[in-house]
Motif scaffolding. Structure first.
Motif, mmCIF file in Angstrom:
data_model
loop_
_atom_site.group_PDB
_atom_site.id
_atom_site.type_symbol
_atom_site.label_atom_id
_atom_site.label_comp_id
_atom_site.label_asym_id
_atom_site.label_seq_id
_atom_site.Cartn_x
_atom_site.Cartn_y
_atom_site.Cartn_z
ATOM 1 N N UNK B 148 -1.413 -3.423 -0.009
ATOM 2 C CA UNK B 148 -2.499 -2.832 -0.176
ATOM 3 C C UNK B 148 -2.901 -2.033 -1.212
ATOM 4 N N UNK B 149 -4.101 -2.061 -1.443
ATOM 5 C CA UNK B 149 -4.554 -1.403 -2.899
ATOM 6 C C UNK B 149 -5.333 -0.123 -2.760
ATOM 7 N N UNK B 150 -5.493 0.793 -3.480
ATOM 8 C CA UNK B 150 -6.111 1.991 -3.101
ATOM 9 C C UNK B 150 -7.618 1.603 -3.045
ATOM 10 N N UNK B 151 -8.403 2.247 -2.203
ATOM 11 C CA UNK B 151 -9.774 1.848 -2.015
ATOM 12 C C UNK B 151 -10.717 1.778 -3.074
ATOM 13 N N UNK B 152 -10.387 2.613 -4.312
ATOM 14 C CA UNK B 152 -11.019 2.615 -5.598
ATOM 15 C C UNK B 152 -10.954 1.405 -6.315
ATOM 16 N N UNK B 153 -10.090 0.431 -6.052
ATOM 17 C CA UNK B 153 -10.187 -1.048 -6.186
ATOM 18 C C UNK B 153 -10.793 -1.926 -5.369
ATOM 19 N N UNK B 154 -11.202 -1.567 -4.242
ATOM 20 C CA UNK B 154 -11.780 -2.762 -3.092
ATOM 21 C C UNK B 154 -12.755 -3.548 -3.909
ATOM 22 N N UNK B 155 -13.813 -2.947 -4.732
ATOM 23 C CA UNK B 155 -14.730 -3.772 -5.009
ATOM 24 C C UNK B 155 -14.400 -4.894 -5.882
ATOM 25 N N UNK B 156 -13.476 -4.834 -6.894
ATOM 26 C CA UNK B 156 -13.047 -5.624 -7.915
ATOM 27 C C UNK B 156 -11.808 -6.110 -8.052
#
Lengths: 282, 282
Positions: B148-156
Protein backbone atom coordinates in the motif's frame (compact mmCIF):
# COMPACT_ATOMS: atom_id res chain seq x y z
CA UNK A 1 -30.84 13.37 -7.67
CA UNK A 2 -27.99 15.53 -8.88
CA UNK A 3 -28.92 19.20 -8.67
CA UNK A 4 -28.45 21.32 -11.76
CA UNK A 5 -25.90 23.84 -10.54
CA UNK A 6 -26.77 26.20 -13.39
CA UNK A 7 -30.10 26.71 -11.71
CA UNK A 8 -28.83 26.82 -8.15
CA UNK A 9 -26.47 29.76 -7.97
CA UNK A 10 -27.40 30.35 -4.37
CA UNK A 11 -25.61 27.10 -3.55
CA UNK A 12 -22.38 28.10 -5.26
CA UNK A 13 -19.80 29.52 -2.93
CA UNK A 14 -16.24 30.77 -3.08
CA UNK A 15 -13.76 30.18 -0.33
CA UNK A 16 -11.75 33.38 -0.33
CA UNK A 17 -8.46 31.44 -0.29
CA UNK A 18 -9.23 30.67 -3.93
CA UNK A 19 -8.51 34.31 -4.75
CA UNK A 20 -5.20 34.46 -2.91
CA UNK A 21 -4.38 36.83 -0.11
CA UNK A 22 -3.40 39.96 -2.00
CA UNK A 23 -6.87 41.41 -2.31
CA UNK A 24 -8.98 42.86 0.46
CA UNK A 25 -12.00 40.98 1.70
CA UNK A 26 -14.18 43.96 0.72
CA UNK A 27 -12.99 43.63 -2.86
CA UNK A 28 -13.53 39.87 -2.82
CA UNK A 29 -17.06 40.17 -1.42
CA UNK A 30 -17.98 42.61 -4.13
CA UNK A 31 -16.56 40.55 -6.99
CA UNK A 32 -17.85 37.22 -5.74
CA UNK A 33 -21.36 38.64 -5.57
CA UNK A 34 -21.07 40.31 -8.99
CA UNK A 35 -19.86 37.05 -10.53
CA UNK A 36 -23.14 35.48 -9.50
CA UNK A 37 -22.17 33.34 -6.55
CA UNK A 38 -24.54 32.93 -3.63
CA UNK A 39 -22.03 32.27 -0.89
CA UNK A 40 -18.63 33.10 0.50
CA UNK A 41 -16.34 31.39 3.00
CA UNK A 42 -13.91 33.91 4.47
CA UNK A 43 -10.74 33.30 6.44
CA UNK A 44 -10.18 34.61 9.92
CA UNK A 45 -7.07 36.55 8.91
CA UNK A 46 -9.30 38.64 6.65
CA UNK A 47 -11.82 39.54 9.35
CA UNK A 48 -11.35 41.99 12.20
CA UNK A 49 -12.60 39.66 14.91
CA UNK A 50 -12.74 42.52 17.42
CA UNK A 51 -15.34 44.18 15.26
CA UNK A 52 -16.84 41.85 12.67
CA UNK A 53 -20.06 43.84 12.31
CA UNK A 54 -18.98 45.91 9.28
CA UNK A 55 -17.87 42.79 7.37
CA UNK A 56 -21.04 40.97 8.36
CA UNK A 57 -23.05 43.87 6.95
CA UNK A 58 -21.04 44.00 3.72
CA UNK A 59 -21.56 40.29 3.11
CA UNK A 60 -25.23 40.53 3.90
CA UNK A 61 -25.72 43.58 1.71
CA UNK A 62 -23.99 41.74 -1.14
CA UNK A 63 -26.61 39.03 -0.80
CA UNK A 64 -24.10 36.34 0.10
CA UNK A 65 -24.51 33.59 2.64
CA UNK A 66 -21.49 32.51 4.68
CA UNK A 67 -21.01 28.84 3.87
CA UNK A 68 -18.19 28.38 6.35
CA UNK A 69 -15.72 30.30 8.47
CA UNK A 70 -12.07 29.22 8.10
CA UNK A 71 -10.75 27.99 10.43
CA UNK A 72 -9.86 26.65 13.86
CA UNK A 73 -6.44 27.02 15.42
CA UNK A 74 -4.70 23.66 15.77
CA UNK A 75 -5.71 21.73 18.86
CA UNK A 76 -2.34 20.03 19.31
CA UNK A 77 0.38 21.78 21.24
CA UNK A 78 3.57 21.05 23.14
CA UNK A 79 2.07 21.99 26.52
CA UNK A 80 -1.20 22.71 28.31
CA UNK A 81 -0.75 26.47 28.05
CA UNK A 82 -0.43 26.45 24.29
CA UNK A 83 -3.45 24.17 23.98
CA UNK A 84 -5.45 26.42 26.28
CA UNK A 85 -4.56 29.43 24.13
CA UNK A 86 -5.69 27.53 21.10
CA UNK A 87 -9.05 26.82 22.73
CA UNK A 88 -9.46 30.50 23.61
CA UNK A 89 -8.59 31.44 20.06
CA UNK A 90 -11.13 28.95 18.74
CA UNK A 91 -13.84 30.33 21.00
CA UNK A 92 -13.26 33.76 19.46
CA UNK A 93 -13.53 32.13 16.05
CA UNK A 94 -16.82 30.48 16.93
CA UNK A 95 -18.28 33.73 18.30
CA UNK A 96 -17.23 35.51 15.12
CA UNK A 97 -18.71 32.73 13.00
CA UNK A 98 -21.94 33.20 14.90
CA UNK A 99 -21.99 36.94 14.23
CA UNK A 100 -21.22 36.34 10.57
CA UNK A 101 -24.10 33.90 10.42
CA UNK A 102 -21.71 31.22 9.15
CA UNK A 103 -23.23 27.84 8.43
CA UNK A 104 -20.27 26.18 10.16
CA UNK A 105 -16.89 26.80 11.72
CA UNK A 106 -14.27 24.75 9.89
CA UNK A 107 -12.00 22.72 12.13
CA UNK A 108 -8.57 21.89 10.78
CA UNK A 109 -7.37 20.10 13.83
CA UNK A 110 -3.57 20.20 13.71
CA UNK A 111 -0.70 17.80 13.12
CA UNK A 112 1.89 16.55 15.55
CA UNK A 113 2.84 19.19 18.10
CA UNK A 114 6.38 20.43 17.49
CA UNK A 115 8.98 18.04 18.82
CA UNK A 116 6.54 15.19 19.37
CA UNK A 117 5.95 11.89 17.58
CA UNK A 118 3.21 10.31 19.64
CA UNK A 119 0.24 10.24 17.27
CA UNK A 120 -2.11 8.67 19.76
CA UNK A 121 -1.41 11.36 22.34
CA UNK A 122 -1.74 14.14 19.75
CA UNK A 123 -5.05 12.73 18.51
CA UNK A 124 -6.23 12.59 22.10
CA UNK A 125 -5.35 16.27 22.53
CA UNK A 126 -7.40 17.09 19.46
CA UNK A 127 -10.45 15.26 20.70
CA UNK A 128 -10.10 16.94 24.10
CA UNK A 129 -9.83 20.30 22.38
CA UNK A 130 -12.96 19.63 20.38
CA UNK A 131 -14.79 18.69 23.56
CA UNK A 132 -13.67 22.01 25.04
CA UNK A 133 -15.37 24.03 22.32
CA UNK A 134 -18.55 21.96 22.13
CA UNK A 135 -20.49 23.98 24.69
CA UNK A 136 -19.81 27.39 23.16
CA UNK A 137 -20.47 26.09 19.65
CA UNK A 138 -23.74 24.64 20.81
CA UNK A 139 -24.74 27.85 22.61
CA UNK A 140 -23.80 30.01 19.63
CA UNK A 141 -25.61 27.67 17.28
CA UNK A 142 -22.52 27.28 15.09
CA UNK A 143 -21.86 23.68 14.11
CA UNK A 144 -18.21 22.62 13.98
CA UNK A 145 -17.29 21.02 10.67
CA UNK A 146 -14.43 18.60 11.19
CA UNK A 147 -12.47 18.51 7.97
CA UNK A 148 -10.47 15.35 7.36
CA UNK A 149 -7.29 16.40 5.57
CA UNK A 150 -5.34 14.34 3.05
CA UNK A 151 -2.75 12.15 4.80
CA UNK A 152 0.02 14.14 3.14
CA UNK A 153 -0.76 16.82 5.77
CA UNK A 154 -0.85 14.43 8.72
CA UNK A 155 2.47 15.44 10.22
CA UNK A 156 2.04 19.20 10.19
CA UNK A 157 -1.61 20.19 9.68
CA UNK A 158 -4.12 17.53 10.58
CA UNK A 159 -4.11 14.17 12.27
CA UNK A 160 -7.72 13.79 11.21
CA UNK A 161 -7.24 12.03 7.89
CA UNK A 162 -10.26 9.97 6.92
CA UNK A 163 -14.01 10.34 6.86
CA UNK A 164 -14.22 7.18 8.94
CA UNK A 165 -12.19 8.81 11.68
CA UNK A 166 -14.31 11.99 11.48
CA UNK A 167 -17.51 9.97 11.82
CA UNK A 168 -16.19 8.30 14.96
CA UNK A 169 -15.17 11.60 16.54
CA UNK A 170 -18.49 13.24 15.64
CA UNK A 171 -20.37 10.30 17.15
CA UNK A 172 -18.44 10.68 20.35
CA UNK A 173 -18.70 14.49 20.51
CA UNK A 174 -22.37 14.61 19.61
CA UNK A 175 -23.22 12.32 22.50
CA UNK A 176 -22.32 15.25 24.74
CA UNK A 177 -23.22 18.07 22.33
CA UNK A 178 -26.07 16.77 20.17
CA UNK A 179 -26.07 18.12 16.62
CA UNK A 180 -23.01 20.29 17.18
CA UNK A 181 -20.33 18.40 15.26
CA UNK A 182 -20.36 17.42 11.60
CA UNK A 183 -18.00 16.91 8.69
CA UNK A 184 -16.66 19.08 5.87
CA UNK A 185 -16.00 16.97 2.79
CA UNK A 186 -13.27 18.41 0.59
CA UNK A 187 -12.74 16.34 -2.55
CA UNK A 188 -9.03 17.15 -2.54
CA UNK A 189 -8.60 15.37 0.76
CA UNK A 190 -10.78 12.33 0.30
CA UNK A 191 -10.93 11.39 -3.40
CA UNK A 192 -8.36 8.57 -3.01
CA UNK A 193 -10.14 6.82 -0.11
CA UNK A 194 -11.02 3.21 -0.98
CA UNK A 195 -14.00 3.55 1.35
CA UNK A 196 -15.11 6.97 0.08
CA UNK A 197 -18.64 6.14 -1.04
CA UNK A 198 -19.33 3.78 1.83
CA UNK A 199 -18.29 6.48 4.29
CA UNK A 200 -20.13 9.31 2.53
CA UNK A 201 -23.23 7.19 3.03
CA UNK A 202 -22.44 6.61 6.69
CA UNK A 203 -21.77 10.34 7.20
CA UNK A 204 -24.82 11.53 5.34
CA UNK A 205 -26.73 13.08 8.23
CA UNK A 206 -23.76 15.16 9.42
CA UNK A 207 -22.17 16.57 6.26
CA UNK A 208 -21.98 20.33 6.80
CA UNK A 209 -19.91 21.48 3.84
CA UNK A 210 -18.68 20.33 0.46
CA UNK A 211 -15.48 21.79 -1.01
CA UNK A 212 -14.31 21.32 -4.57
CA UNK A 213 -11.03 21.75 -6.44
CA UNK A 214 -8.95 19.22 -8.36
CA UNK A 215 -5.87 17.04 -7.95
CA UNK A 216 -3.33 17.79 -10.67
CA UNK A 217 -0.92 15.36 -12.29
CA UNK A 218 1.79 16.19 -11.58
CA UNK A 219 1.18 18.02 -8.32
CA UNK A 220 4.13 20.34 -7.90
CA UNK A 221 3.34 21.09 -4.28
CA UNK A 222 0.71 19.25 -2.24
CA UNK A 223 -0.23 22.41 -0.34
CA UNK A 224 -0.12 25.17 -2.92
CA UNK A 225 -0.73 23.46 -6.25
CA UNK A 226 -4.39 22.53 -6.19
CA UNK A 227 -6.12 22.52 -9.52
CA UNK A 228 -9.23 24.14 -10.92
CA UNK A 229 -12.12 21.71 -11.23
CA UNK A 230 -11.72 19.77 -14.45
CA UNK A 231 -7.96 20.21 -14.73
CA UNK A 232 -7.17 17.18 -12.61
CA UNK A 233 -8.34 13.65 -11.98
CA UNK A 234 -10.99 13.87 -9.27
CA UNK A 235 -14.39 12.42 -10.18
CA UNK A 236 -16.21 15.56 -9.10
CA UNK A 237 -19.65 14.82 -10.44
CA UNK A 238 -19.61 11.28 -9.08
CA UNK A 239 -18.73 12.50 -5.59
CA UNK A 240 -21.34 15.27 -5.63
CA UNK A 241 -23.87 12.78 -6.95
CA UNK A 242 -23.16 10.47 -4.01
CA UNK A 243 -23.57 13.35 -1.56
CA UNK A 244 -26.81 14.55 -3.07
CA UNK A 245 -28.20 11.03 -3.43
CA UNK A 246 -27.66 10.81 0.30
CA UNK A 247 -29.64 14.00 0.83
CA UNK A 248 -27.04 16.75 0.83
CA UNK A 249 -28.60 20.09 -0.12
CA UNK A 250 -25.90 22.48 1.05
CA UNK A 251 -23.41 24.61 -0.79
CA UNK A 252 -20.73 23.65 -3.26
CA UNK A 253 -17.74 25.72 -2.23
CA UNK A 254 -14.65 26.23 -4.35
CA UNK A 255 -11.41 26.15 -2.36
CA UNK A 256 -8.24 26.28 -4.42
CA UNK A 257 -4.79 26.99 -3.01
CA UNK A 258 -2.71 27.79 -6.05
CA UNK A 259 0.11 30.20 -5.35
CA UNK A 260 1.74 29.87 -8.75
CA UNK A 261 -1.28 29.77 -10.99
CA UNK A 262 -4.75 30.94 -10.00
CA UNK A 263 -3.56 33.35 -7.34
CA UNK A 264 -1.57 35.16 -9.99
CA UNK A 265 -4.54 35.72 -12.28
CA UNK A 266 -7.09 38.54 -12.12
CA UNK A 267 -9.86 37.80 -9.63
CA UNK A 268 -12.51 38.03 -12.31
CA UNK A 269 -10.86 35.41 -14.49
CA UNK A 270 -10.65 33.02 -11.55
CA UNK A 271 -14.26 33.64 -10.55
CA UNK A 272 -15.59 33.24 -14.08
CA UNK A 273 -13.62 30.03 -14.50
CA UNK A 274 -14.94 28.71 -11.18
CA UNK A 275 -18.48 29.49 -12.26
CA UNK A 276 -18.04 27.84 -15.64
CA UNK A 277 -16.49 24.71 -14.16
CA UNK A 278 -19.07 24.47 -11.40
CA UNK A 279 -21.82 24.51 -13.99
CA UNK A 280 -20.16 22.20 -16.51
CA UNK A 281 -17.73 19.96 -14.68
CA UNK A 282 -18.85 19.58 -11.09
CA UNK B 1 8.69 -9.30 21.94
CA UNK B 2 10.80 -6.69 20.19
CA UNK B 3 13.90 -8.25 18.70
CA UNK B 4 17.26 -6.69 19.53
CA UNK B 5 18.43 -5.61 16.10
CA UNK B 6 22.02 -5.34 17.33
CA UNK B 7 22.00 -9.10 17.62
CA UNK B 8 20.07 -9.83 14.46
CA UNK B 9 22.18 -8.47 11.62
CA UNK B 10 20.91 -11.17 9.32
CA UNK B 11 17.52 -9.47 9.46
CA UNK B 12 18.86 -6.07 8.47
CA UNK B 13 18.51 -5.33 4.80
CA UNK B 14 19.19 -2.46 2.42
CA UNK B 15 16.94 -1.64 -0.46
CA UNK B 16 19.39 -0.53 -3.12
CA UNK B 17 17.32 2.60 -3.88
CA UNK B 18 18.66 3.91 -0.57
CA UNK B 19 22.06 4.25 -2.22
CA UNK B 20 20.81 6.10 -5.28
CA UNK B 21 21.26 4.97 -8.83
CA UNK B 22 24.78 6.17 -9.62
CA UNK B 23 26.59 3.13 -8.33
CA UNK B 24 26.63 -0.32 -9.88
CA UNK B 25 24.77 -3.15 -8.22
CA UNK B 26 28.06 -5.03 -7.91
CA UNK B 27 29.52 -2.19 -5.90
CA UNK B 28 26.38 -1.97 -3.76
CA UNK B 29 26.36 -5.71 -3.04
CA UNK B 30 29.94 -5.57 -1.92
CA UNK B 31 29.53 -2.56 0.34
CA UNK B 32 26.22 -3.67 1.85
CA UNK B 33 27.78 -6.97 2.84
CA UNK B 34 30.94 -5.32 4.19
CA UNK B 35 28.83 -2.93 6.26
CA UNK B 36 27.37 -5.94 8.05
CA UNK B 37 23.90 -6.22 6.60
CA UNK B 38 22.34 -9.61 6.02
CA UNK B 39 20.04 -8.73 3.16
CA UNK B 40 19.59 -6.72 0.01
CA UNK B 41 16.56 -5.72 -2.03
CA UNK B 42 17.63 -4.86 -5.59
CA UNK B 43 15.67 -3.05 -8.27
CA UNK B 44 14.90 -4.56 -11.63
CA UNK B 45 16.65 -1.78 -13.52
CA UNK B 46 19.88 -2.91 -11.87
CA UNK B 47 19.56 -6.55 -12.87
CA UNK B 48 20.07 -8.04 -16.32
CA UNK B 49 16.85 -10.03 -16.37
CA UNK B 50 17.97 -11.93 -19.46
CA UNK B 51 20.84 -13.32 -17.46
CA UNK B 52 20.39 -12.89 -13.72
CA UNK B 53 22.69 -15.80 -12.82
CA UNK B 54 25.87 -13.74 -12.31
CA UNK B 55 24.09 -11.27 -10.02
CA UNK B 56 22.46 -14.13 -8.15
CA UNK B 57 25.87 -15.65 -7.58
CA UNK B 58 27.39 -12.35 -6.46
CA UNK B 59 24.66 -11.81 -3.90
CA UNK B 60 24.92 -15.35 -2.64
CA UNK B 61 28.70 -15.22 -2.43
CA UNK B 62 28.41 -12.00 -0.44
CA UNK B 63 26.27 -13.89 2.06
CA UNK B 64 23.23 -11.72 1.50
CA UNK B 65 19.63 -12.84 1.35
CA UNK B 66 17.28 -11.11 -1.09
CA UNK B 67 14.55 -9.63 1.07
CA UNK B 68 12.51 -8.40 -1.87
CA UNK B 69 12.72 -7.73 -5.57
CA UNK B 70 11.54 -4.28 -6.68
CA UNK B 71 9.12 -4.10 -8.33
CA UNK B 72 6.09 -4.82 -10.51
CA UNK B 73 5.15 -2.79 -13.57
CA UNK B 74 1.91 -0.88 -13.01
CA UNK B 75 -1.20 -2.94 -13.65
CA UNK B 76 -3.29 0.00 -14.84
CA UNK B 77 -3.17 0.99 -18.48
CA UNK B 78 -5.18 2.89 -21.07
CA UNK B 79 -5.98 -0.23 -23.10
CA UNK B 80 -5.87 -4.02 -23.01
CA UNK B 81 -2.63 -4.22 -24.96
CA UNK B 82 -0.73 -2.05 -22.52
CA UNK B 83 -2.09 -4.02 -19.59
CA UNK B 84 -1.14 -7.29 -21.28
CA UNK B 85 2.40 -6.02 -21.77
CA UNK B 86 2.53 -5.09 -18.12
CA UNK B 87 1.50 -8.63 -17.14
CA UNK B 88 4.21 -10.09 -19.40
CA UNK B 89 6.73 -7.74 -17.87
CA UNK B 90 5.65 -8.77 -14.39
CA UNK B 91 5.99 -12.44 -15.23
CA UNK B 92 9.61 -11.81 -16.19
CA UNK B 93 10.02 -10.00 -12.89
CA UNK B 94 8.60 -12.93 -10.94
CA UNK B 95 10.81 -15.44 -12.77
CA UNK B 96 13.84 -13.31 -12.01
CA UNK B 97 12.77 -12.97 -8.39
CA UNK B 98 12.60 -16.74 -8.26
CA UNK B 99 16.12 -17.14 -9.67
CA UNK B 100 17.41 -14.53 -7.23
CA UNK B 101 15.79 -16.45 -4.39
CA UNK B 102 13.90 -13.31 -3.41
CA UNK B 103 11.62 -13.61 -0.41
CA UNK B 104 8.94 -11.68 -2.31
CA UNK B 105 8.21 -9.71 -5.44
CA UNK B 106 7.11 -6.21 -4.52
CA UNK B 107 3.92 -5.05 -6.22
CA UNK B 108 3.51 -1.32 -6.64
CA UNK B 109 0.25 -1.51 -8.49
CA UNK B 110 -0.08 1.74 -10.44
CA UNK B 111 -2.16 4.89 -10.31
CA UNK B 112 -4.81 6.11 -12.70
CA UNK B 113 -4.03 5.15 -16.26
CA UNK B 114 -3.10 8.20 -18.31
CA UNK B 115 -6.13 10.16 -19.39
CA UNK B 116 -8.52 8.35 -17.05
CA UNK B 117 -10.30 9.36 -13.86
CA UNK B 118 -12.38 6.29 -13.08
CA UNK B 119 -10.83 4.99 -9.85
CA UNK B 120 -13.16 2.05 -9.55
CA UNK B 121 -12.31 0.85 -13.06
CA UNK B 122 -8.58 1.36 -12.50
CA UNK B 123 -8.70 -0.54 -9.22
CA UNK B 124 -10.55 -3.32 -11.02
CA UNK B 125 -7.77 -3.47 -13.61
CA UNK B 126 -5.21 -3.80 -10.84
CA UNK B 127 -7.02 -6.68 -9.19
CA UNK B 128 -7.42 -8.40 -12.57
CA UNK B 129 -3.72 -7.92 -13.22
CA UNK B 130 -2.84 -9.43 -9.87
CA UNK B 131 -5.07 -12.40 -10.63
CA UNK B 132 -3.17 -12.81 -13.92
CA UNK B 133 0.17 -13.25 -12.17
CA UNK B 134 -1.09 -15.47 -9.35
CA UNK B 135 -0.47 -18.76 -11.13
CA UNK B 136 3.12 -18.04 -12.14
CA UNK B 137 3.93 -16.59 -8.72
CA UNK B 138 2.51 -19.67 -7.09
CA UNK B 139 4.43 -22.00 -9.43
CA UNK B 140 7.67 -20.11 -8.95
CA UNK B 141 7.16 -20.02 -5.20
CA UNK B 142 7.57 -16.26 -5.10
CA UNK B 143 4.96 -14.54 -2.96
CA UNK B 144 3.68 -11.22 -4.21
CA UNK B 145 3.93 -8.47 -1.61
CA UNK B 146 1.24 -5.87 -2.23
CA UNK B 147 2.61 -2.58 -1.00
CA UNK B 148 0.00 0.00 0.00
CA UNK B 149 1.42 3.38 -0.95
CA UNK B 150 0.75 6.68 0.81
CA UNK B 151 -2.35 8.38 -0.64
CA UNK B 152 -0.15 11.19 -1.95
CA UNK B 153 0.84 8.72 -4.70
CA UNK B 154 -2.70 7.60 -5.49
CA UNK B 155 -3.05 9.46 -8.76
CA UNK B 156 0.19 8.41 -10.40
CA UNK B 157 1.75 5.42 -8.65
CA UNK B 158 -0.64 3.34 -6.64
CA UNK B 159 -4.36 3.12 -6.10
CA UNK B 160 -3.68 0.67 -3.30
CA UNK B 161 -3.49 3.06 -0.38
CA UNK B 162 -4.35 1.39 2.89
CA UNK B 163 -3.52 -1.82 4.71
CA UNK B 164 -7.25 -2.47 4.97
CA UNK B 165 -7.55 -2.44 1.18
CA UNK B 166 -4.51 -4.71 0.83
CA UNK B 167 -5.97 -7.21 3.28
CA UNK B 168 -9.18 -7.37 1.26
CA UNK B 169 -7.34 -7.90 -2.01
CA UNK B 170 -5.08 -10.56 -0.50
CA UNK B 171 -8.11 -12.36 0.92
CA UNK B 172 -9.70 -12.40 -2.50
CA UNK B 173 -6.53 -13.40 -4.37
CA UNK B 174 -5.49 -16.08 -1.92
CA UNK B 175 -8.82 -17.83 -2.32
CA UNK B 176 -7.63 -18.73 -5.82
CA UNK B 177 -3.89 -18.80 -5.09
CA UNK B 178 -3.49 -19.87 -1.47
CA UNK B 179 -0.51 -18.35 0.30
CA UNK B 180 0.65 -16.43 -2.76
CA UNK B 181 -0.28 -12.86 -1.86
CA UNK B 182 0.80 -10.88 1.16
CA UNK B 183 1.59 -7.32 2.20
CA UNK B 184 4.71 -5.16 2.36
CA UNK B 185 4.46 -2.67 5.20
CA UNK B 186 6.46 0.47 4.57
CA UNK B 187 6.28 2.86 7.50
CA UNK B 188 6.50 5.85 5.17
CA UNK B 189 3.22 4.88 3.56
CA UNK B 190 1.15 3.83 6.55
CA UNK B 191 2.30 5.75 9.65
CA UNK B 192 -0.60 8.23 9.47
CA UNK B 193 -3.36 5.60 9.26
CA UNK B 194 -5.85 5.95 12.14
CA UNK B 195 -6.39 2.20 11.91
CA UNK B 196 -2.71 1.27 11.64
CA UNK B 197 -2.38 -0.98 14.67
CA UNK B 198 -5.77 -2.58 14.24
CA UNK B 199 -4.90 -3.43 10.63
CA UNK B 200 -1.36 -4.62 11.38
CA UNK B 201 -3.03 -7.10 13.72
CA UNK B 202 -5.52 -8.18 11.07
CA UNK B 203 -2.73 -8.55 8.49
CA UNK B 204 -0.37 -10.41 10.78
CA UNK B 205 -0.32 -13.75 8.99
CA UNK B 206 0.46 -12.24 5.58
CA UNK B 207 3.10 -9.57 6.21
CA UNK B 208 5.96 -10.35 3.85
CA UNK B 209 8.21 -7.34 4.23
CA UNK B 210 8.84 -4.39 6.51
CA UNK B 211 10.43 -1.21 5.13
CA UNK B 212 11.74 1.65 7.22
CA UNK B 213 12.66 5.28 6.58
CA UNK B 214 11.25 8.47 8.11
CA UNK B 215 8.81 11.28 7.32
CA UNK B 216 10.54 14.64 7.50
CA UNK B 217 9.02 17.94 8.61
CA UNK B 218 9.01 19.72 6.27
CA UNK B 219 8.94 17.23 3.42
CA UNK B 220 10.31 19.08 0.42
CA UNK B 221 9.16 16.46 -2.06
CA UNK B 222 6.88 13.54 -1.16
CA UNK B 223 8.69 11.21 -3.57
CA UNK B 224 12.35 12.10 -3.23
CA UNK B 225 12.69 13.57 0.24
CA UNK B 226 12.34 10.62 2.56
CA UNK B 227 14.28 10.83 5.76
CA UNK B 228 16.77 8.60 7.54
CA UNK B 229 15.24 6.76 10.48
CA UNK B 230 15.24 9.09 13.47
CA UNK B 231 15.28 12.31 11.47
CA UNK B 232 11.51 12.48 11.15
CA UNK B 233 8.36 11.83 13.09
CA UNK B 234 7.47 8.18 12.49
CA UNK B 235 7.14 6.03 15.61
CA UNK B 236 9.46 3.38 14.23
CA UNK B 237 9.96 1.27 17.32
CA UNK B 238 6.26 1.29 18.13
CA UNK B 239 5.38 0.05 14.66
CA UNK B 240 8.07 -2.66 14.66
CA UNK B 241 6.97 -3.67 18.12
CA UNK B 242 3.40 -4.13 16.89
CA UNK B 243 4.61 -6.24 13.96
CA UNK B 244 6.82 -8.43 16.10
CA UNK B 245 4.22 -8.78 18.84
CA UNK B 246 2.01 -10.15 16.09
CA UNK B 247 4.67 -12.69 15.14
CA UNK B 248 6.68 -10.99 12.40
CA UNK B 249 10.17 -12.45 12.19
CA UNK B 250 11.26 -11.18 8.76
CA UNK B 251 13.69 -8.55 7.66
CA UNK B 252 13.83 -4.86 8.46
CA UNK B 253 14.67 -3.23 5.15
CA UNK B 254 15.81 0.36 4.76
CA UNK B 255 14.30 2.10 1.75
CA UNK B 256 15.08 5.80 1.46
CA UNK B 257 14.53 7.87 -1.66
CA UNK B 258 16.51 11.02 -1.02
CA UNK B 259 17.82 12.60 -4.20
CA UNK B 260 19.10 15.73 -2.54
CA UNK B 261 20.57 14.33 0.63
CA UNK B 262 21.49 10.69 1.15
CA UNK B 263 21.99 9.91 -2.52
CA UNK B 264 24.66 12.59 -2.63
CA UNK B 265 26.67 11.13 0.21
CA UNK B 266 29.30 8.38 0.01
CA UNK B 267 27.72 4.92 0.09
CA UNK B 268 29.65 3.97 3.21
CA UNK B 269 28.37 6.96 5.15
CA UNK B 270 24.78 6.10 4.24
CA UNK B 271 25.24 2.43 5.11
CA UNK B 272 26.92 3.15 8.44
CA UNK B 273 24.17 5.62 9.32
CA UNK B 274 21.50 3.08 8.38
CA UNK B 275 23.16 0.47 10.57
CA UNK B 276 23.48 2.85 13.49
CA UNK B 277 19.86 4.00 13.24
CA UNK B 278 18.55 0.47 12.81
CA UNK B 279 20.29 -0.56 16.01
CA UNK B 280 19.44 2.52 18.05
CA UNK B 281 16.28 4.09 16.64
CA UNK B 282 14.23 1.40 14.95
Amino acid sequence: MLRNLSENYENLSINTATLGYEHSLINKIDQIARAGFGGIAPWRSEVDEKNPIPVTKLIKDAGLSVTGYCRSAYFTGPDKDSRKKSIENNIIGIRTASLLGAECFIAVVGGLAKGTRNIEENRKQILEGLFSIGKIASEEGVPIALEPLHPVYASDRSLLNTIDQAIKWCDELNQTFPGTFGIAIDVYHVWWDPKLYENLMRAKSIILAFHVSDWLIPTKDPLMDRGMMGDGIIELKKIRNALEDNGYTGSVEVEIFSSNNWWKRPILETLDTCMDRLKNIC
